[in-house]
Design a protein around this motif. Sequence first.
Motif, PDB file in Angstrom:
ATOM      1  N   VAL A  75      28.692   1.423   4.016  1.00  0.00           N
ATOM      2  CA  VAL A  75      28.034   2.714   4.132  1.00  0.00           C
ATOM      3  C   VAL A  75      27.087   2.834   2.946  1.00  0.00           C
ATOM      4  CG1 VAL A  75      28.275   5.228   4.157  1.00  0.00           C
ATOM      5  CG2 VAL A  75      30.017   3.808   5.273  1.00  0.00           C
ATOM      6  N   ILE A  76      25.828   3.099   3.241  1.00  0.00           N
ATOM      7  CA  ILE A  76      24.851   3.381   2.194  1.00  0.00           C
ATOM      8  C   ILE A  76      24.704   4.896   2.155  1.00  0.00           C
ATOM      9  CG2 ILE A  76      22.438   3.148   1.488  1.00  0.00           C
ATOM     10  CD1 ILE A  76      22.498   0.348   2.825  1.00  0.00           C
ATOM     11  N   HIS A  77      25.058   5.488   1.027  1.00  0.00           N
ATOM     12  CA  HIS A  77      25.012   6.935   0.859  1.00  0.00           C
ATOM     13  C   HIS A  77      23.700   7.281   0.169  1.00  0.00           C
ATOM     14  CE1 HIS A  77      29.458   7.027   1.476  1.00  0.00           C
ATOM     15  NE2 HIS A  77      29.364   5.837   0.925  1.00  0.00           N
ATOM     16  N   THR A  78      22.911   8.121   0.812  1.00  0.00           N
ATOM     17  CA  THR A  78      21.657   8.555   0.203  1.00  0.00           C
ATOM     18  C   THR A  78      21.587  10.069   0.231  1.00  0.00           C
ATOM     19  OG1 THR A  78      19.271   8.162   0.087  1.00  0.00           O
ATOM     20  CG2 THR A  78      20.209   8.452   2.297  1.00  0.00           C
ATOM     21  N   VAL A  79      20.923  10.632  -0.758  1.00  0.00           N
ATOM     22  CA  VAL A  79      20.827  12.079  -0.875  1.00  0.00           C
ATOM     23  C   VAL A  79      19.402  12.505  -0.546  1.00  0.00           C
ATOM     24  CG1 VAL A  79      21.165  14.079  -2.379  1.00  0.00           C
ATOM     25  CG2 VAL A  79      22.620  12.051  -2.655  1.00  0.00           C
ATOM     26  N   SER A 101      17.554   3.251   0.391  1.00  0.00           N
ATOM     27  CA  SER A 101      18.605   2.761   1.293  1.00  0.00           C
ATOM     28  C   SER A 101      18.254   1.352   1.780  1.00  0.00           C
ATOM     29  CB  SER A 101      18.758   3.699   2.496  1.00  0.00           C
ATOM     30  OG  SER A 101      19.194   4.974   2.085  1.00  0.00           O
ATOM     31  N   LEU A 102      16.999   1.155   2.141  1.00  0.00           N
ATOM     32  CA  LEU A 102      16.570  -0.159   2.625  1.00  0.00           C
ATOM     33  C   LEU A 102      16.559  -1.205   1.509  1.00  0.00           C
ATOM     34  CD1 LEU A 102      13.823   1.147   5.032  1.00  0.00           C
ATOM     35  CD2 LEU A 102      15.852  -0.158   5.719  1.00  0.00           C
ATOM     36  N   LYS A 103      16.237  -0.793   0.295  1.00  0.00           N
ATOM     37  CA  LYS A 103      16.296  -1.730  -0.846  1.00  0.00           C
ATOM     38  C   LYS A 103      17.733  -2.185  -1.086  1.00  0.00           C
ATOM     39  CE  LYS A 103      12.254   0.011  -3.301  1.00  0.00           C
ATOM     40  NZ  LYS A 103      11.789   0.902  -4.367  1.00  0.00           N
ATOM     41  N   LEU A 104      18.684  -1.252  -1.004  1.00  0.00           N
ATOM     42  CA  LEU A 104      20.097  -1.611  -1.156  1.00  0.00           C
ATOM     43  C   LEU A 104      20.539  -2.535  -0.032  1.00  0.00           C
ATOM     44  CD1 LEU A 104      22.387   1.396  -2.190  1.00  0.00           C
ATOM     45  CD2 LEU A 104      22.187  -0.832  -3.279  1.00  0.00           C
ATOM     46  N   ALA A 105      20.064  -2.263   1.175  1.00  0.00           N
ATOM     47  CA  ALA A 105      20.393  -3.123   2.316  1.00  0.00           C
ATOM     48  C   ALA A 105      19.896  -4.546   2.054  1.00  0.00           C
ATOM     49  CB  ALA A 105      19.772  -2.565   3.598  1.00  0.00           C
ATOM     50  N   THR A 106      18.671  -4.662   1.579  1.00  0.00           N
ATOM     51  CA  THR A 106      18.094  -5.971   1.284  1.00  0.00           C
ATOM     52  C   THR A 106      18.898  -6.685   0.196  1.00  0.00           C
ATOM     53  OG1 THR A 106      15.907  -5.185   1.926  1.00  0.00           O
ATOM     54  CG2 THR A 106      15.986  -7.137   0.523  1.00  0.00           C
ATOM     55  N   ALA A 107      19.239  -5.971  -0.857  1.00  0.00           N
ATOM     56  CA  ALA A 107      19.994  -6.564  -1.968  1.00  0.00           C
ATOM     57  C   ALA A 107      21.377  -7.055  -1.521  1.00  0.00           C
ATOM     58  CB  ALA A 107      20.146  -5.552  -3.102  1.00  0.00           C
TER      59      ALA A 107
END
Length: 170
Positions: A75-79, A101-107
């Motif tokens: 789960v990527i939590h974004t505010v 969120s997409l940067k975290l997904a890529t990482a």
Amino acid sequence: MIELQRGDITKMEVDAIVNAANSSLLGGGGVDGAIHRAGGKAILDECMAIRNRQGGCPTGEAVITTGGNLPARYVIHTVGPVWNGGNKNEESLLASAYQNSLKLATANQIKTIAFPNISTGIYHFPKQKAAEIAVKTVKDFLAASDVVEKVIFVCYDEENFKIYERVIGG
């Protein structure tokens, strides 16, 4: 590749779902509460550890946890921003929520990711404007990324679904 679905994001079989979280990361109403309920204690435990380490999550930023009991691994939590009439940098903060969120997904080598309609519930971001920002931000990111292969916008209600249908199609 961008897809649109109407339904419950907690049921999505993807690498990661995005949570429209609040800055406390402790769960709340709407999609945030639904994800915490469906995912179980493991998500809350990791959110609390993040809070203890960095003191929550600022608007426009994102953090990642396990998916717990969800079909999604993460789960990527974004505010997202609260809408205050459009004069408080809300549009760029919403775009940042999607970008981060997409940067975290890529990482994290996440290939498939599902987004809810961030900030359009109790944060009152105008739904049409939010959809336009979401779709443009995702398209721009996908054009420059070779990790994320599929983004699914998951709309819980018919109104948002129709708006996204028009924005993606147009």
